[in-house]
Design an enzyme around this catalytic site. Structure first.
Site, PDB file in Angstrom:
ATOM      1  N   GLN B  80     -27.412 -12.683  -1.229  1.00 27.26           N
ATOM      2  CA  GLN B  80     -28.006 -12.052  -0.056  1.00 27.26           C
ATOM      3  C   GLN B  80     -28.526 -10.656  -0.368  1.00 27.26           C
ATOM      4  O   GLN B  80     -28.216 -10.086  -1.403  1.00 27.26           O
ATOM      5  CB  GLN B  80     -26.981 -11.989   1.088  1.00 27.26           C
ATOM      6  CG  GLN B  80     -25.654 -11.347   0.692  1.00 27.26           C
ATOM      7  CD  GLN B  80     -24.475 -11.816   1.545  1.00 27.26           C
ATOM      8  OE1 GLN B  80     -24.653 -12.381   2.620  1.00 27.26           O
ATOM      9  NE2 GLN B  80     -23.268 -11.584   1.061  1.00 27.26           N
ATOM     10  N   ASP B 186     -15.943 -19.305  -4.192  1.00 29.21           N
ATOM     11  CA  ASP B 186     -16.191 -20.124  -3.009  1.00 29.21           C
ATOM     12  C   ASP B 186     -14.884 -20.339  -2.243  1.00 29.21           C
ATOM     13  O   ASP B 186     -13.926 -20.898  -2.775  1.00 29.21           O
ATOM     14  CB  ASP B 186     -16.766 -21.462  -3.473  1.00 29.21           C
ATOM     15  CG  ASP B 186     -17.022 -22.402  -2.308  1.00 29.21           C
ATOM     16  OD1 ASP B 186     -16.853 -21.984  -1.142  1.00 29.21           O
ATOM     17  OD2 ASP B 186     -17.396 -23.565  -2.568  1.00 29.21           O
ATOM     18  N   GLY B 187     -14.865 -19.905  -1.004  1.00 24.04           N
ATOM     19  CA  GLY B 187     -13.653 -20.000  -0.201  1.00 24.04           C
ATOM     20  C   GLY B 187     -13.181 -21.427   0.002  1.00 24.04           C
ATOM     21  O   GLY B 187     -11.988 -21.698   0.068  1.00 24.04           O
ATOM     22  N   ASP B 202     -13.475 -14.430   7.846  1.00 24.54           N
ATOM     23  CA  ASP B 202     -14.316 -13.317   8.284  1.00 24.54           C
ATOM     24  C   ASP B 202     -15.692 -13.524   7.673  1.00 24.54           C
ATOM     25  O   ASP B 202     -16.011 -12.976   6.618  1.00 24.54           O
ATOM     26  CB  ASP B 202     -13.689 -12.002   7.804  1.00 24.54           C
ATOM     27  CG  ASP B 202     -14.575 -10.806   8.082  1.00 24.54           C
ATOM     28  OD1 ASP B 202     -15.543 -10.932   8.849  1.00 24.54           O
ATOM     29  OD2 ASP B 202     -14.301  -9.731   7.515  1.00 24.54           O
ATOM     30  N   SER B 203     -16.493 -14.329   8.336  1.00 27.86           N
ATOM     31  CA  SER B 203     -17.784 -14.732   7.751  1.00 27.86           C
ATOM     32  C   SER B 203     -18.949 -14.076   8.470  1.00 27.86           C
ATOM     33  O   SER B 203     -18.812 -13.558   9.573  1.00 27.86           O
ATOM     34  CB  SER B 203     -17.938 -16.247   7.868  1.00 27.86           C
ATOM     35  OG  SER B 203     -18.135 -16.612   9.220  1.00 27.86           O
ATOM     36  N   SER B 204     -20.100 -14.138   7.835  1.00 27.04           N
ATOM     37  CA  SER B 204     -21.349 -13.786   8.505  1.00 27.04           C
ATOM     38  C   SER B 204     -21.808 -15.004   9.319  1.00 27.04           C
ATOM     39  O   SER B 204     -21.080 -15.975   9.465  1.00 27.04           O
ATOM     40  CB  SER B 204     -22.388 -13.341   7.467  1.00 27.04           C
ATOM     41  OG  SER B 204     -22.440 -14.256   6.388  1.00 27.04           O
ATOM     42  N   ASP B 205     -23.029 -14.943   9.847  1.00 29.11           N
ATOM     43  CA  ASP B 205     -23.522 -16.025  10.708  1.00 29.11           C
ATOM     44  C   ASP B 205     -23.827 -17.295   9.909  1.00 29.11           C
ATOM     45  O   ASP B 205     -23.981 -17.257   8.691  1.00 29.11           O
ATOM     46  CB  ASP B 205     -24.790 -15.549  11.433  1.00 29.11           C
ATOM     47  CG  ASP B 205     -24.492 -14.417  12.398  1.00 29.11           C
ATOM     48  OD1 ASP B 205     -23.490 -14.504  13.124  1.00 29.11           O
ATOM     49  OD2 ASP B 205     -25.265 -13.444  12.412  1.00 29.11           O
TER      50      ASP B 205
END
Lengths: 337, 337
Positions: B80, B186-187, B202-205
């Site tokens: 990103q 990778d979670g 706790d992720s982004s969109d």
């Protein structure tokens, strides 16, 4: 288009606040004038094809913008600039002096909470006085209460009433209730003439015509007008942005009101910081426990007079509205001493 | 400057989404590329001298803008675009793929709630797995819990960790806790390797690298990894903007998790619509009543390891977070059948 032009645009509202209104290539930029002795020149309302941006010294350094489909109305009343536009995702929007007052998409949160927080906290409200609230949204909510016999509204700016009736029929529907009497005039003066109502103060921000409604003499007049155990609910800004204003209001109210004094808040996406607060006070007399509503309204039956069911308020949301984040609780409760 | 230029600016991000990055006269405009197979090209991050505007197809027709004092960092990781800027009124701001992740002024609300909602709902949490959350804010909050013995964090993007440590020391302070182990990766894969933690996502969109974290297989993996009575809390978008996403998440979770499944929400001014939600689930086994916390943290003593006291969370806010407006309650509870 170069980024130079981009740069100029975003800085315009801050750096050139007194620029004259222009209309060119479909773009409209409106500049405030002095109103009510307050230098409102920095409250710029900029409507340009595409987007409306809300910029104000009340929330420096940030702005919320809505995409505009069509500007439906622009006027200047004796008190303020009035704009209505069709937004692309929030329905129609009412803007006073550059500040969003309501959108069709989220007005339910504000109108339902400012009305039912006080009226569901007292048994059988009979008379209600609304100060401000010319759009009629509070009236629509008050009219859900079958115990209410008389609803007076005192709005200083007739243009707000007219514009709401023309463009926001689902909000102005409140005026259709036969219990409603509209008075165009100063809410402070009117308060002295009408004894013992429950009072709901649906005002704009303290910059502009509503300034007086945030000051101590106003709260003193309200306290005098209430019957024992009577209640008032006023629009009381954002805990994220305006703790200094809230601190003063709470301190004043604790001096003036001898019953309960509580602060509540709720989510309204198109208000700055996404929240708005309410000051709820009661006079001496029968105790009022604002946090535990005793006069519930039925979500399914409450649309009889108003053509739509409740969307936001319920008894759980009522009690939850009084729960404050630590940073706000510390300040507000310190005023209890 | 003419209003023509104004008009062009505001329409730019929508009408010319694939414009190349430009840097001219101090102005910076960043354009997304395809990432993770999602057409992210329309998520435009525009930083121009003066203001940052957050525009995304996740919240069409609206944008929140912050005044920029200085751009502190710009980079492109494998996953990103990463930007840090000093805002004029919200402190430093972290932006990923054009979307505000945290500001120093209001990160307390998000980090305290996403962490203490799950951890204060269970007795003596021992192991905690954080997925995402590379900035360290959740770690800081987890570290307030003295019962916790081991904290694993699995963040896919090392640049987020490095940038937070450099620019957000009061957030990244969470990494100083000796109980913390950082895994870059990778979670979803990591989840399979670590049994029985409490999990905080706790992720982004769901547009971009976090997409997988909103889908059914991910929730199935989480459910498998939890011990009986274990809990998970995931970032779950806005009730005002994303009821369709929330509806799907709730429906999936009710199928997958055999314990409690509850939706909570809170106020975060710099997130779209001013709110963010959380999906809280527990597995079969000891019952978890998320609405009534049984493991309170003491506001005054909880800063021992973290250098600052709580600002937002308290037990009242915990319970209030589960009270939903009627329009959301109707949808979310209909999924209970």
């Amino acid at each position: 288009m170069s980024s130079t032009q981009e740069a100029n645009l975003t800085e315009l509202p801050v750096k050139r606040p007194r620029e004259e209104a222009v209309e060119e290539n479909g773009g409209i930029s409106v500049t405030m004038e002095e109103s009510n002795g307050v230098a409102a020149a920095e409250c710029i309302s900029t409507i340009i094809p595409g987007w409306f941006s809300e910029i104000s010294p009340m929330w420096p350094g940030e702005a919320h913008s809505l995409k505009v489909e069509k500007i439906l109305f622009q006027g200047k009343s004796d008190y303020q600039n009035v704009i209505v536009f069709q937004s692309s995702t929030y329905g129609k929007v009412l803007v006073l002096d550059g500040v969003i007052q309501l959108t069709e998409r989220d007005e339910c949160a504000y109108h339902e909470m400012i009305t039912h927080l006080p009226l569901c906290s007292i048994p059988n409200p009979k008379k209600v006085l609304v100060i401000g609230g010319g759009d009629g949204g509070v009236l629509r909510e008050v009219s859900r209460h079958s115990s209410v016999e008389k609803i007076d509204i005192c709005e200083i700016d007739k243009m707000v009433v007219d514009v709401s009736k023309q463009f926001f029929p689902k909000v102005a529907v409140g005026y259709d209730d036969p219990r409603v009497t509209l008075h165009i005039g100063d809410g402070v003066a009117f308060l002295k003439a009408v004894p013992d109502p429950a009072v709901i103060v649906d005002s704009s921000d303290p910059i502009g015509p509503a300034q007086e409604l945030f000051e101590k003499p106003f709260f003193q007049s309200v306290a005098k007008s209430l019957r024992p155990g009577g209640v008032v609910c006023t629009q009381a800004e954002s805990i994220w942005l305006h703790m200094h204003i809230i601190e003063d209001i709470v301190a004043n109210c604790r001096q003036i009101f001898k019953g309960s004094v509580n602060y509540a808040w709720t989510s309204v996406p198109t208000y700055p910081s996404g929240v708005i607060g309410f000051m709820l006070c009661s006079t001496e007399g029968p105790a009022v426990d604002f946090k535990h509503p005793i006069n519930p309204i039925d979500a399914d039956c409450s649309h009889v007079n108003t053509k739509r069911p409740l969307k936001f308020y319920n008894s759980e949301m009522h009690s939850a509205a009084f729960c404050l984040p630590l940073f706000a609780k510390r300040v507000i409760e310190s005023k209890a001493n």
